[in-house]
Design a protein around this motif. Structure first.
Motif, mmCIF file in Angstrom:
data_model
loop_
_atom_site.group_PDB
_atom_site.id
_atom_site.type_symbol
_atom_site.label_atom_id
_atom_site.label_comp_id
_atom_site.label_asym_id
_atom_site.label_seq_id
_atom_site.Cartn_x
_atom_site.Cartn_y
_atom_site.Cartn_z
ATOM 1 N N TYR A 132 6.383 -2.811 2.310
ATOM 2 C CA TYR A 132 5.345 -3.692 1.857
ATOM 3 C C TYR A 132 6.808 -4.797 2.013
ATOM 4 C CZ TYR A 132 1.692 -0.992 0.631
ATOM 5 O OH TYR A 132 0.993 -0.434 1.254
ATOM 6 N N ASP A 133 6.801 -5.588 0.193
ATOM 7 C CA ASP A 133 7.956 -6.332 0.351
ATOM 8 C C ASP A 133 9.056 -5.552 -0.493
ATOM 9 O OD1 ASP A 133 7.086 -6.249 -2.537
ATOM 10 O OD2 ASP A 133 6.528 -8.379 -2.931
ATOM 11 N N LEU A 137 1.281 2.876 -1.645
ATOM 12 C CA LEU A 137 1.693 3.620 -0.364
ATOM 13 C C LEU A 137 -0.080 4.756 -0.573
ATOM 14 C CD1 LEU A 137 4.612 4.135 0.853
ATOM 15 C CD2 LEU A 137 2.892 2.962 1.926
ATOM 16 N N VAL A 138 0.550 5.612 -1.293
ATOM 17 C CA VAL A 138 -0.749 6.778 -1.393
ATOM 18 C C VAL A 138 -2.401 5.898 -2.183
ATOM 19 C CG1 VAL A 138 -0.640 7.262 -4.103
ATOM 20 C CG2 VAL A 138 -0.923 8.777 -2.237
ATOM 21 N N GLN A 139 -2.067 5.026 -2.524
ATOM 22 C CA GLN A 139 -3.391 4.163 -3.460
ATOM 23 C C GLN A 139 -3.940 3.698 -1.155
ATOM 24 O OE1 GLN A 139 -2.805 1.449 -5.629
ATOM 25 N NE2 GLN A 139 -3.734 2.736 -7.201
ATOM 26 N N ASP A 140 -3.341 3.682 -0.297
ATOM 27 C CA ASP A 140 -3.189 2.593 0.748
ATOM 28 C C ASP A 140 -4.249 3.482 2.306
ATOM 29 O OD1 ASP A 140 -2.872 0.617 -1.010
ATOM 30 O OD2 ASP A 140 -1.913 -0.416 0.117
ATOM 31 N N ILE A 141 -3.382 4.710 2.057
ATOM 32 C CA ILE A 141 -3.057 5.338 3.231
ATOM 33 C C ILE A 141 -4.439 6.259 2.887
ATOM 34 C CG2 ILE A 141 -2.557 6.874 4.842
ATOM 35 C CD1 ILE A 141 0.556 5.571 3.878
ATOM 36 N N PRO A 142 -5.872 6.516 3.532
ATOM 37 C CA PRO A 142 -6.752 7.261 3.283
ATOM 38 C C PRO A 142 -5.819 8.898 3.474
ATOM 39 C CG PRO A 142 -7.540 5.811 5.027
ATOM 40 C CD PRO A 142 -5.956 5.898 5.183
ATOM 41 N N HIS A 143 -6.122 9.577 2.439
ATOM 42 C CA HIS A 143 -5.984 10.925 2.390
ATOM 43 C C HIS A 143 -4.404 11.440 1.929
ATOM 44 C CE1 HIS A 143 -10.326 11.218 3.128
ATOM 45 N NE2 HIS A 143 -10.647 10.446 4.510
ATOM 46 N N GLU A 167 5.871 -5.938 5.664
ATOM 47 C CA GLU A 167 4.898 -6.170 5.221
ATOM 48 C C GLU A 167 3.567 -6.390 6.327
ATOM 49 O OE1 GLU A 167 6.254 -10.079 3.018
ATOM 50 O OE2 GLU A 167 5.750 -9.161 1.452
ATOM 51 N N SER A 168 4.068 -6.569 7.076
ATOM 52 C CA SER A 168 3.018 -7.016 8.468
ATOM 53 C C SER A 168 2.397 -6.095 8.625
ATOM 54 C CB SER A 168 3.851 -7.063 9.644
ATOM 55 O OG SER A 168 4.387 -6.145 10.417
ATOM 56 N N TYR A 169 2.454 -4.506 8.379
ATOM 57 C CA TYR A 169 2.146 -2.948 8.871
ATOM 58 C C TYR A 169 0.982 -2.821 7.861
ATOM 59 C CZ TYR A 169 5.132 0.090 5.995
ATOM 60 O OH TYR A 169 5.887 0.259 5.697
ATOM 61 N N GLY A 170 0.891 -3.085 6.117
ATOM 62 C CA GLY A 170 0.643 -3.293 4.674
ATOM 63 C C GLY A 170 -1.167 -3.425 5.344
ATOM 64 N N THR A 171 -1.156 -3.997 5.959
ATOM 65 C CA THR A 171 -3.030 -4.169 6.025
ATOM 66 C C THR A 171 -3.437 -3.133 6.927
ATOM 67 O OG1 THR A 171 -2.728 -5.936 7.698
ATOM 68 C CG2 THR A 171 -3.056 -7.098 5.593
ATOM 69 N N ASP A 172 -2.946 -2.377 7.619
ATOM 70 C CA ASP A 172 -3.513 -0.832 8.427
ATOM 71 C C ASP A 172 -3.159 -0.293 8.026
ATOM 72 O OD1 ASP A 172 -3.747 -3.513 10.465
ATOM 73 O OD2 ASP A 172 -1.426 -3.061 11.793
ATOM 74 N N LEU A 173 -2.787 -0.203 7.281
ATOM 75 C CA LEU A 173 -2.388 1.170 6.133
ATOM 76 C C LEU A 173 -3.167 2.027 5.988
ATOM 77 C CD1 LEU A 173 0.613 0.863 4.077
ATOM 78 C CD2 LEU A 173 0.638 2.257 5.678
ATOM 79 N N PRO A 174 -4.697 1.434 6.117
ATOM 80 C CA PRO A 174 -6.369 1.560 4.928
ATOM 81 C C PRO A 174 -6.440 2.650 6.876
ATOM 82 C CG PRO A 174 -5.887 0.203 4.331
ATOM 83 C CD PRO A 174 -4.496 0.295 4.927
ATOM 84 N N LYS A 175 -6.328 2.293 8.281
ATOM 85 C CA LYS A 175 -6.985 2.505 9.424
ATOM 86 C C LYS A 175 -5.558 3.710 10.052
ATOM 87 C CE LYS A 175 -7.664 -2.249 11.660
ATOM 88 N NZ LYS A 175 -6.741 -3.615 11.762
ATOM 89 N N LEU A 176 -5.185 4.410 9.648
ATOM 90 C CA LEU A 176 -4.709 5.528 9.327
ATOM 91 C C LEU A 176 -5.349 6.746 9.300
ATOM 92 C CD1 LEU A 176 -0.542 5.237 7.960
ATOM 93 C CD2 LEU A 176 -1.437 5.115 10.385
ATOM 94 N N LYS A 177 -5.129 7.692 10.608
ATOM 95 C CA LYS A 177 -6.299 8.612 10.645
ATOM 96 C C LYS A 177 -5.189 9.997 10.319
ATOM 97 C CE LYS A 177 -9.715 6.263 13.186
ATOM 98 N NZ LYS A 177 -10.265 5.716 11.275
ATOM 99 N N VAL A 178 -4.340 10.060 10.661
ATOM 100 C CA VAL A 178 -3.265 11.301 11.125
ATOM 101 C C VAL A 178 -2.403 11.649 9.746
ATOM 102 C CG1 VAL A 178 -2.719 10.109 13.172
ATOM 103 C CG2 VAL A 178 -0.754 10.042 10.743
ATOM 104 N N PRO A 179 -2.840 12.898 8.622
ATOM 105 C CA PRO A 179 -2.268 13.854 7.606
ATOM 106 C C PRO A 179 -0.719 13.307 7.271
ATOM 107 C CG PRO A 179 -2.727 14.976 9.485
ATOM 108 C CD PRO A 179 -2.695 13.967 10.251
ATOM 109 N N VAL A 180 -1.116 12.490 6.527
ATOM 110 C CA VAL A 180 0.828 11.463 5.509
ATOM 111 C C VAL A 180 0.722 12.250 3.992
ATOM 112 C CG1 VAL A 180 1.615 9.340 4.939
ATOM 113 C CG2 VAL A 180 -0.212 9.370 6.689
#
Length: 155
Positions: free
Chosen positions: A4-5, A116-122, A84-97
């Motif tokens: 993020y920032d 990060l853990v809130q924005d990245i699914p699973h 910051e630019s990739y922050g909006t794409d984090l919810p689209k991740l489909k890989v285990p993190v």
């Protein structure tokens, strides 16, 4: 991990905005002293960032080419616009993190790991007590265990 920032850190932001030219011109010995002050901030146990370990982190910056590279290829690019630019794409991740974060990280506060853990699914977050930014230096065994379990769960 910058996110993020969160980058550059307040220390580096001040250097970039107010002192970059002087820091780039500083004698090699002063440059080494600056890095030797910064690197212990990366660990919780300051005794770990001494001797051979500290030398290993300093080695890539040795010599005039290493110092020049540090400023032109690393410090010159310290800018939150990239993270910051990739922050909006984090919810689209489909890989285990899996996120491993040092509870005592002086460079990247724990609030960024929680975000990060809130924005990245699973995604899963493991906060490691008594560890700083270089969590693998403070707690190599815990890091290895978490990584091993994660890799075995997600072959």
């Amino acid at each position: 991990m910058p996110s993020y920032d969160s980058w550059p850190s307040p220390t580096w932001k001040k250097i970039i905005e107010e002192q970059l030219e002087q820091v780039e011109q500083m004698p090699r010995a002063d440059f080494d002293i600056m890095l030797k002050k910064q690197l212990p901030m990366a660990v919780y146990n300051k005794e770990l960032m001494t001797g051979d370990t500290l030398d290993a982190y300093l080695e890539p910056h040795a010599g005039s080419l290493g110092k020049a590279s540090f400023f032109s290829h690393q410090v010159a690019h310290y800018n939150a616009k990239y993270t910051e630019s990739y922050g909006t794409d984090l919810p689209k991740l489909k890989v285990p993190v899996q996120i491993l974060w040092g509870e005592e990280d002086e460079w990247q506060p724990l609030m960024y790991a929680k975000r990060l853990v809130q924005d990245i699914p699973h995604a899963c977050l493991h906060v490691i007590p008594k560890a700083g930014h270089f969590v693998m230096e403070d707690e190599p065994g815990q890091c290895s265990d978490y990584i091993d379990r994660f890799c075995n769960k997600h072959p």
